[in-house]
Design a protein around this motif. Structure first.
Motif: not given
Lengths: 250, 426
Positions: B34-38, B223-225, B290-291, B297-299
């Protein structure tokens, strides 16, 4: 004479880069005996027990359990005996039932047999009420009983016991000794080592004293006491092994 | 078979009791992902979606500077904020420090005049060279005063160079136009017609942009991929902390002594541990994916798009998980204490991740590292995942990455068995 439970001929063993522990050790333990092995620290009791249980591979001689050579037929000999080590040899994170289920399976029992033996043993050893509790939270005495239960789950023909009552209260010690006697009556050969000589006197019908890797006395307790004119095992022990400190190799 | 089942049950029960280990195995990679992707998402958006804020100060009043501004606008990568021509360089720099813009361009006064004069000069030389009479009026041959480009120090070199290239291309367009106009006027004594100007100046050789994705889609990498596959691999290998310790704990406590006296080979315990922890790695992957699919997307982060070849993904996950489990058991077999297993395990996984391209892209590493990179199982796992997630590949396309991963896994297994044999444990 029937087949010996344990037959040791010309056993030689040394730890890597150390001098010999045993050079030519010979010992016969007959089936049905309650056999005690005693000696000072570093005499070789635990090493001998580890050779008999296959935990150590000896360099020379022959060791067989009920005629099965332990060096060549390890899997078969492992089925014949149970072992109750001095340390708690189980998973403290699990309950007695979970431990017995796992070790029972490793002893080759099926699910039904494990279930039956588990119920039986937990009842006999007073652990039925805590059967599903985590062993970690048990007292020392309860853990000793779990340790013993696992050692006998598969109803072994020989049971090796390394200080099975160390650190327990009188009640637990009494219960364990009585259970072991019952077990022996049903045909299990007991091979026992301890520093609790009064307990040994109560339990063993035959003993061997080891000193520096050699058996210095081997007979029934009564015969040894009369032969050395002693009235107890402690006196006999000090008579034969001396009173000097034995701190073993450091 | 019952022995194996009982052992798996025991391993799962022991694992479930290890709350700290479980928390570490699941929360650590999730938090990292989560942190690195953000953090990386903003960089990706800057490159892919956002325009670079650019302050433009035009101190010239001629046509050439206006043409230059139009050309810069047409590049499409800048969000141009024009400032008044009387603003000083210092005021512009101050605005940049206030993060008003990352780049500033100052067009000097007399820019147009100098460009026209320079064009006349070049065209005159060209005509003389062709043996034609050039305009007798002597054009001022002074050099064109340079444009000033200020850039914020946070701008990466590669990005600064692409900004520089875009400006140079715009400038080149304006210069070419002026030279063409000058040549045409010298030959025809009249202005270059607008349609001809457009035809000559704007008729560039087209560039066909084709994505090299294997399935033909043109998914812009986000970043997610990038991060979800990378941190999934890291999470899988990080089970070394729990599993390595578990093997050492079993070796050190009495249970191992008893196991050695029972008529069952210790290999059963090893197979059970491998199956149990392989299951854990699969659950880890499902959680992290799943996250990526539902929580990101919610974040406000890009959604994770699973590859089209789900069977290929499953195979990569299984082999990667098996490799991670094998590595953890190997560490556990050779470590003497739990502290050793934890220390060696954590440091080695971070090192393998670093050289494997999880922390820094492999292509950015020095040439001397290229051989070492190939020794990291995490590198091959990452390449296989990227083949599926970024390149839209199928299982057959990533076999070249799976095979080395499989070979490394088998080698680790052999080393583990040798270690067990050497220690008389099997």
């Amino acid at each position: 004479m029937g087949t010996a439970a344990v037959s040791i001929e010309h056993l030689g063993y040394r730890y890597p880069r150390q001098s010999n522990i045993f050079t030519d050790l010979n010992l016969q333990i007959e089936a049905g005996e309650r056999f005690g092995i005693f000696g000072p620290n570093g005499a070789g009791k635990t090493t001998l027990m580890h050779c008999m249980t296959g935990l150590l591979s000896f360099q020379q001689g022959k060791l067989s359990l009920f005629g099965n050579d332990i060096a060549t037929n390890k899997k078969e000999t492992n089925k014949l005996f149970g072992f109750v080590p001095q340390d708690f040899s189980f998973y403290q994170e699990l309950s007695p039932v979970q431990n017995l289920e796992f070790f029972g399976a490793w002893c080759g029992l099926n699910k039904q047999a494990i279930k039956q033996r588990t119920t039986e043993l937990l009842e006999i050893l007073g652990l039925a009420d805590v059967r599903n509790k985590q062993v970690q939270k048990f007292s020392g005495g309860m853990k000793r009983r779990v340790n013993l239960a696992i050692g006998v789950i598969h109803d072994p023909r020989i049971l090796f016991l390394d200080e099975p009552t160390v650190g327990v209260d009188i009640q637990t010690r009494n219960a364990i000794i009585n259970y072991l006697k019952e077990l022996n009556k049903s045909g299990t050969t007991l091979i026992y080592t301890s520093h609790q000589l009064s307990e040994a006197e109560e339990l063993c019908n035959k003993i061997a004293l080891i000193e520096a890797g050699e058996i210095i006395a081997h007979n029934t307790l009564d015969n040894l006491l009369s032969e050395h004119k002693e009235d107890g095992l402690e006196g006999l022990y000090l008579n034969l092994t001396g009173k000097a400190y034995r701190d073993g190799n450091v | 078979m019952y022995k194996l089942w009982a052992t798996i049950k025991k391993d799962i029960s022991v694992l479930l009791r290890d709350k700290v280990g479980l928390t570490l195995m699941f929360t650590m990679p999730i938090v990292l992902a989560i942190v690195i992707t953000t953090i990386q998402n903003s960089t990706f958006e800057l490159v892919n979606n956002n325009k670079v804020p650019l302050l433009l100060c035009n101190r010239d009043t001629g046509d050439a500077s206006k043409q230059l501004i139009t050309a810069i606008e047409k590049v499409g990568m800048f969000d141009i904020k024009q400032v008044t021509q009387n603003q000083t360089d210092k005021e512009i720099i101050d605005r940049m420090h206030a993060k008003d813009a990352l780049v500033a361009v100052i067009i000097p006064a007399n820019f147009s005049e100098k460009i026209v004069a320079n064009a006349k000069n070049i065209s005159g030389k060209a005509l003389n060279n062709f043996g034609l009479q050039a305009d007798t009026t002597k054009a001022s041959a002074d050099n064109v005063e340079p444009l000033t480009l200020y850039y914020h120090p946070v701008l990466q070199t590669s990005f600064r160079l692409s900004v520089n290239g875009a400006l140079r291309s715009s400038l080149q367009l304006v210069q070419n136009k002026q030279i063409l106009k000058s040549l045409y006027f010298a030959l025809n004594e009249k202005e270059l017609p607008k349609n001809l100007e457009d035809e000559v100046v704007n008729e560039n050789v087209p560039i066909n942009e084709i994505s090299v994705s294997r399935d033909g889609t043109r998914n812009i990498p986000n970043a997610t991929q990038h991060n979800i596959p990378a941190w999934t691999i890291f999470a899988m290998f990080f089970i070394v902390i729990s599993l390595g310790s578990s093997v050492v704990r079993e070796k050190l406590n009495g249970s191992f002594v008893r196991l050695k006296t029972l008529p069952t080979n210790y290999l059963v315990a090893l197979i059970s541990k491998q199956l149990t922890y392989l299951l854990v790695t699969m659950v880890q992957a499902i959680c992290i994916f799943a996250i990526g699919i539902w929580l990101f997307p919610i974040m406000g982060l890009p959604k994770l798009n699973l590859p089209s070849d789900l069977f290929g993904l499953l195979i990569v996950l299984l082999i990667c998980g098996w490799c991670a489990v094998s590595f953890a058991i190997c560490v556990g077999v050779f470590a003497q204490t739990q502290e050793q297993a934890n220390g060696i395990g954590a440091v080695s996984v971070v090192l393998l991740a670093a050289i494997g391209g999880i922390l820094v892209p492999s292509f950015a590493m020095p040439a001397s590292f290229h051989l070492i990179i190939q020794l990291s199982p995490l590198h091959w796992a990452l390449e296989a995942f990227y083949g599926l997630f970024l390149e839209g590949g199928k299982l057959k396309d990533i076999l070249i990455n799976i095979l080395p991963l499989l070979i490394i896994t088998i080698l680790i297994q052999i080393i583990t068995l040798w270690g067990l044999k050497r220690k008389n444990l099997i």
